[in-house]
Design an enzyme around this catalytic site. Structure first.
Site, PDB file in Angstrom:
ATOM      1  N   ASN A  38       0.831  -1.215   0.000  1.00  0.00           N
ATOM      2  CA  ASN A  38       0.000   0.000   0.000  1.00  0.00           C
ATOM      3  C   ASN A  38       0.863   1.263   0.000  1.00  0.00           C
ATOM      4  N   ASN A  41       5.199   2.821   3.410  1.00  0.00           N
ATOM      5  CA  ASN A  41       6.598   3.176   3.693  1.00  0.00           C
ATOM      6  C   ASN A  41       7.477   2.905   2.475  1.00  0.00           C
ATOM      7  N   PHE A  86       6.028  -9.771   4.137  1.00  0.00           N
ATOM      8  CA  PHE A  86       6.892  -8.706   4.673  1.00  0.00           C
ATOM      9  C   PHE A  86       6.083  -7.543   5.221  1.00  0.00           C
ATOM     10  N   LYS A  90       7.523  -1.108  11.100  1.00  0.00           N
ATOM     11  CA  LYS A  90       8.751  -1.661  11.684  1.00  0.00           C
ATOM     12  C   LYS A  90       9.554  -0.723  12.587  1.00  0.00           C
ATOM     13  N   SER A 130      11.949 -11.153  13.504  1.00  0.00           N
ATOM     14  CA  SER A 130      13.038 -10.212  13.780  1.00  0.00           C
ATOM     15  C   SER A 130      13.859 -10.653  14.985  1.00  0.00           C
ATOM     16  N   TYR A 154       6.471  -3.189  18.916  1.00  0.00           N
ATOM     17  CA  TYR A 154       6.874  -3.757  17.623  1.00  0.00           C
ATOM     18  C   TYR A 154       7.333  -5.204  17.775  1.00  0.00           C
ATOM     19  N   LYS A 158       5.743  -9.135  16.508  1.00  0.00           N
ATOM     20  CA  LYS A 158       6.429 -10.210  15.777  1.00  0.00           C
ATOM     21  C   LYS A 158       6.367 -11.513  16.571  1.00  0.00           C
ATOM     22  N   TYR A 182      15.397 -12.003  11.206  1.00  0.00           N
ATOM     23  CA  TYR A 182      16.559 -11.334  10.634  1.00  0.00           C
ATOM     24  C   TYR A 182      17.251 -10.511  11.698  1.00  0.00           C
ATOM     25  N   PHE A 183      18.555 -10.370  11.496  1.00  0.00           N
ATOM     26  CA  PHE A 183      19.322  -9.462  12.346  1.00  0.00           C
ATOM     27  C   PHE A 183      19.281  -8.076  11.677  1.00  0.00           C
ATOM     28  N   ASN A 204      17.460   4.026  11.750  1.00  0.00           N
ATOM     29  CA  ASN A 204      18.522   3.019  11.783  1.00  0.00           C
ATOM     30  C   ASN A 204      19.857   3.609  11.354  1.00  0.00           C
ATOM     31  N   ARG A 297      20.804   5.351  23.448  1.00  0.00           N
ATOM     32  CA  ARG A 297      19.385   5.422  23.080  1.00  0.00           C
ATOM     33  C   ARG A 297      18.621   4.472  24.002  1.00  0.00           C
TER      34      ARG A 297
HETATM   35  P1  NAD Z   1       9.806  -1.602   4.703  1.00  0.00           P
HETATM   36  O1  NAD Z   1       9.015  -0.631   5.493  1.00  0.00           O
HETATM   37  O2  NAD Z   1      10.801  -1.078   3.730  1.00  0.00           O
HETATM   38  O3  NAD Z   1       8.826  -2.587   3.905  1.00  0.00           O
HETATM   39  C1  NAD Z   1       7.542  -2.932   4.383  1.00  0.00           C
HETATM   40  C2  NAD Z   1       6.580  -2.697   3.222  1.00  0.00           C
HETATM   41  O4  NAD Z   1       5.267  -3.072   3.658  1.00  0.00           O
HETATM   42  C3  NAD Z   1       6.512  -1.235   2.795  1.00  0.00           C
HETATM   43  O5  NAD Z   1       6.660  -1.153   1.395  1.00  0.00           O
HETATM   44  C4  NAD Z   1       5.125  -0.778   3.252  1.00  0.00           C
HETATM   45  O6  NAD Z   1       4.593   0.199   2.392  1.00  0.00           O
HETATM   46  C5  NAD Z   1       4.365  -2.076   3.208  1.00  0.00           C
HETATM   47  N1  NAD Z   1       3.211  -2.116   4.116  1.00  0.00           N
HETATM   48  C6  NAD Z   1       3.158  -1.767   5.419  1.00  0.00           C
HETATM   49  N2  NAD Z   1       1.923  -1.953   5.895  1.00  0.00           N
HETATM   50  C7  NAD Z   1       1.181  -2.433   4.865  1.00  0.00           C
HETATM   51  C8  NAD Z   1      -0.169  -2.830   4.736  1.00  0.00           C
HETATM   52  N3  NAD Z   1      -1.042  -2.748   5.752  1.00  0.00           N
HETATM   53  N4  NAD Z   1      -0.608  -3.270   3.535  1.00  0.00           N
HETATM   54  C9  NAD Z   1       0.235  -3.368   2.491  1.00  0.00           C
HETATM   55  N5  NAD Z   1       1.540  -3.001   2.559  1.00  0.00           N
HETATM   56  C10 NAD Z   1       1.995  -2.535   3.734  1.00  0.00           C
HETATM   57  O7  NAD Z   1      10.484  -2.592   5.729  1.00  0.00           O
HETATM   58  P2  NAD Z   1      11.577  -3.721   5.493  1.00  0.00           P
HETATM   59  O8  NAD Z   1      12.826  -3.291   6.134  1.00  0.00           O
HETATM   60  O9  NAD Z   1      11.598  -4.128   4.073  1.00  0.00           O
HETATM   61  O10 NAD Z   1      10.946  -4.859   6.402  1.00  0.00           O
HETATM   62  C11 NAD Z   1      10.195  -5.921   5.853  1.00  0.00           C
HETATM   63  C12 NAD Z   1       9.772  -6.844   6.963  1.00  0.00           C
HETATM   64  O11 NAD Z   1      10.925  -7.319   7.649  1.00  0.00           O
HETATM   65  C13 NAD Z   1       8.881  -6.204   8.034  1.00  0.00           C
HETATM   66  O12 NAD Z   1       7.919  -7.163   8.422  1.00  0.00           O
HETATM   67  C14 NAD Z   1       9.844  -5.916   9.160  1.00  0.00           C
HETATM   68  O13 NAD Z   1       9.185  -5.907  10.408  1.00  0.00           O
HETATM   69  C15 NAD Z   1      10.788  -7.092   9.045  1.00  0.00           C
HETATM   70  N6  NAD Z   1      12.132  -6.850   9.595  1.00  0.00           N
HETATM   71  C16 NAD Z   1      12.848  -5.759   9.176  1.00  0.00           C
HETATM   72  C17 NAD Z   1      14.113  -5.530   9.693  1.00  0.00           C
HETATM   73  C18 NAD Z   1      14.902  -4.302   9.299  1.00  0.00           C
HETATM   74  O14 NAD Z   1      15.740  -3.880  10.086  1.00  0.00           O
HETATM   75  N7  NAD Z   1      14.694  -3.739   8.116  1.00  0.00           N
HETATM   76  C19 NAD Z   1      14.658  -6.423  10.620  1.00  0.00           C
HETATM   77  C20 NAD Z   1      13.910  -7.528  11.016  1.00  0.00           C
HETATM   78  C21 NAD Z   1      12.637  -7.722  10.491  1.00  0.00           C
HETATM   79  C1  WQD Z   2      22.206  -0.227  15.324  1.00  0.00           C
HETATM   80  C2  WQD Z   2      23.276   0.334  16.258  1.00  0.00           C
HETATM   81  C3  WQD Z   2      22.433   1.899  17.856  1.00  0.00           C
HETATM   82  C4  WQD Z   2      21.290   4.950  14.971  1.00  0.00           C
HETATM   83  C5  WQD Z   2      16.629  -2.199  14.649  1.00  0.00           C
HETATM   84  C6  WQD Z   2      15.319  -2.567  15.259  1.00  0.00           C
HETATM   85  C7  WQD Z   2      15.145  -4.050  15.235  1.00  0.00           C
HETATM   86  C8  WQD Z   2      15.354  -4.621  13.842  1.00  0.00           C
HETATM   87  C9  WQD Z   2      16.657  -4.186  13.279  1.00  0.00           C
HETATM   88  C10 WQD Z   2      13.264  -4.752  12.697  1.00  0.00           C
HETATM   89  C11 WQD Z   2      22.820   0.426  17.713  1.00  0.00           C
HETATM   90  C12 WQD Z   2      23.383   2.575  16.905  1.00  0.00           C
HETATM   91  C13 WQD Z   2      21.746   3.814  15.586  1.00  0.00           C
HETATM   92  C14 WQD Z   2      22.039   6.166  15.112  1.00  0.00           C
HETATM   93  C15 WQD Z   2      23.624   4.970  16.460  1.00  0.00           C
HETATM   94  N1  WQD Z   2      14.355  -4.145  12.930  1.00  0.00           N
HETATM   95  N2  WQD Z   2      22.902   3.820  16.315  1.00  0.00           N
HETATM   96  N3  WQD Z   2      23.183   6.103  15.857  1.00  0.00           N
HETATM   97  O1  WQD Z   2      18.351  -0.931  16.993  1.00  0.00           O
HETATM   98  O2  WQD Z   2      19.913  -2.831  16.331  1.00  0.00           O
HETATM   99  O3  WQD Z   2      17.657  -2.752  15.414  1.00  0.00           O
HETATM  100  O4  WQD Z   2      16.720  -2.756  13.333  1.00  0.00           O
HETATM  101  O5  WQD Z   2      12.877  -5.800  13.091  1.00  0.00           O
HETATM  102  O6  WQD Z   2      13.855  -4.279  15.670  1.00  0.00           O
HETATM  103  O7  WQD Z   2      15.286  -2.093  16.589  1.00  0.00           O
HETATM  104  O8  WQD Z   2      19.295  -1.078  14.641  1.00  0.00           O
HETATM  105  O9  WQD Z   2      20.300   0.510  13.065  1.00  0.00           O
HETATM  106  O10 WQD Z   2      18.766   1.382  14.853  1.00  0.00           O
HETATM  107  O11 WQD Z   2      21.017   0.530  15.500  1.00  0.00           O
HETATM  108  O12 WQD Z   2      24.676   4.988  17.108  1.00  0.00           O
HETATM  109  O13 WQD Z   2      21.663   7.211  14.584  1.00  0.00           O
HETATM  110  O14 WQD Z   2      23.570   1.673  15.850  1.00  0.00           O
HETATM  111  O15 WQD Z   2      22.610   2.378  19.165  1.00  0.00           O
HETATM  112  O16 WQD Z   2      23.943   0.141  18.502  1.00  0.00           O
HETATM  113  P1  WQD Z   2      18.837  -1.862  15.985  1.00  0.00           P
HETATM  114  P2  WQD Z   2      19.801   0.412  14.449  1.00  0.00           P
END
Ligand code: NAD
Ligand code: WQD
Length: 347
Positions: A38, A41, A86, A90, A130, A154, A158, A182-183, A204, A297
């Site tokens: 949709n 993001n 996905f 997030k 996550s 959040y 998950k 994922y990390f 991030n 943070r």
């Molecule tokens: P992202 O925000 O880039 O992608 C998510 C996509 O989902 C976006 O394009 C957004 O527009 C779409 N979306 C959100 N809500 C929606 C809805 N109700 N209907 C249809 N589309 C919708 O995020 P990402 O980094 O690509 O993450 C993808 C998945 O991986 C998420 O579930 C996130 O929680 C998970 N994840 C991400 C990370 C990370 O750090 N990027 C880490 C671990 C897990």
């Molecule tokens: C990484 C490191 C910060 C920003 C996040 C989500 C987690 C998962 C992965 C979705 C940390 C430091 C950050 C900045 C900094 N996402 N930092 N200055 O917090 O490990 O994980 O993404 O599932 O749920 O919380 O990732 O990139 O925010 O931080 O020093 O401006 O960088 O303290 O040590 P994080 P991050």
């Protein structure tokens, strides 16, 4: 689903950071992909980029995954074999501010999707989980049997979704579901066409550094240098988004190996500190990037690193790229798309 990669995969959140890279990987491997998003993001421009990078049959429908009727129409229109889910919100901080939106977008959406899948007799799913569900761990590397201790809305969404999926599988042996934890995904497609383009100020570290490098931000605020880590800054397991995308394809390929719900970490098993990441990005862009240390943070932990053994054993997956490559690819995307996807001067 056949193993010769001729199936049709529904990818929710297809325009997002990880979703777009996964669409490219699946298309390149021969799958037909039906993407939905949709654009909450993400940008519609991502779709043109996916089509530029990968050939193959890529269909797209703009919809909200909470709209069950719209989802059901997708299942009626295409012979979906499996789903990669996905679509979600997030941002950890935002989830504290608007928990109901997060439970709706993440938990409700997953419930609806699974219901529609069952109605259409599709019981193969790869779910985006996550490392966030582990919370503050006692030791790294983190294995999948480490108890979940989610610390914010959040990560609770998950964890709840994982539990719902496990219950669904326990009730009906026809389901095959893998939740991938994922990390820290970073990097970009080596073409420079696809990458991470968060709306607003990046939460991030990687997109923030990339925006410092391209001149959109003055300096990186390093959140604390008093952690019990080698240089005092936070340590994370950064994983190249292209490797992560491949992990999804392999998870799909292996869904048939066993019925039920299984959980697999996707990480490299290597930790990198904030200062190490900044140095790697500085090397990639050829300029020492400025930083300033600020207080920790709230909610951050010292170190999160995956034990990636199970992914290797169960999926035959190992991350290929190191942090230097992740930074080079992220920089290439940022350099070519200084204002992101919506920059008219973009690639
Ligand atoms: P992202 O925000 O880039 O992608 C998510 C996509 O989902 C976006 O394009 C957004 O527009 C779409 N979306 C959100 N809500 C929606 C809805 N109700 N209907 C249809 N589309 C919708 O995020 P990402 O980094 O690509 O993450 C993808 C998945 O991986 C998420 O579930 C996130 O929680 C998970 N994840 C991400 C990370 C990370 O750090 N990027 C880490 C671990 C897990
Ligand atoms: C990484 C490191 C910060 C920003 C996040 C989500 C987690 C998962 C992965 C979705 C940390 C430091 C950050 C900045 C900094 N996402 N930092 N200055 O917090 O490990 O994980 O993404 O599932 O749920 O919380 O990732 O990139 O925010 O931080 O020093 O401006 O960088 O303290 O040590 P994080 P991050």
């Amino acid at each position: 689903m056949s193993t010769d990669r001729t199936g049709t995969i529904l990818v929710t959140g297809a325009a997002g950071f990880i979703g777009s890279h996964t669409c490219v990987d699946l298309l390149s491997a021969g799958y037909r992909v039906v993407g939905v998003d949709n654009f909450l993001n993400s940008s519609p421009r991502v779709l043109e980029r996916v089509r530029k990078v990968a050939t193959g049959e890529f269909e797209f429908v703009r919809l909200d995954v909470r709209d069950r009727d719209a989802l059901a129409e997708v299942f009626r229109r295409w012979p979906i074999d499996a789903v990669v889910h996905f679509a979600a919100r997030k941002a950890v901080g935002e989830s504290v501010e608007m928990p109901l939106e997060y439970y709706d977008a993440n938990v409700n959406a997953t419930l609806g999707l699974v219901g529609v899948m069952a109605e259409h007799d599709v019981r193969r799913l790869v779910f985006s989980s996550s490392c966030a569900i582990y919370g503050a761990v006692d030791r790294v590397p983190i294995t999948e049997d480490t108890p979940a201790r989610p610390t914010n809305p959040y990560s609770r969404t998950k964890w709840m979704c994982e539990q719902i999926l496990a219950d669904v599988c326990a009730q009906d042996q026809g389901w095959h579901i893998t939740s991938l934890r994922y990390f820290n995904p970073i990097g970009a497609h080596p073409s420079g066409l696809l990458g991470e383009d968060p709306h607003g100020v990046p939460n991030n570290v990687m997109p923030f550094i990339a925006q410092v490098a391209v001149g959109r931000r003055d300096e990186l605020a390093v959140f604390g240098d008093d952690y019990p880590t080698p240089d005092g800054t936070g340590v994370r397991d950064y994983i190249h988004v292209v490797d992560l995308a491949e992990g999804h394809r392999l998870a799909l390929d292996h869904l048939g190996d066993q019925a039920g719900h299984r959980v697999i970490n996707l990480g490299t098993g290597r930790g990198t500190s904030v200062l190490e990441l900044l140095a790697a990005f500085s090397a990639a862009c050829g300029r020492v990037l400025p930083h300033r240390v600020v207080p920790r943070r709230p909610g951050d932990v010292a170190a999160l690193v995956a034990d990636a053994t199970l992914a290797r054993e169960a999926l035959g997956w190992t991350a290929r790229s190191g942090v230097a490559q992740m930074c080079r690819d992220a920089w290439e995307f940022q350099r070519l798309n200084p204002a992101g996807y919506d920059d008219e001067k973009g690639v």
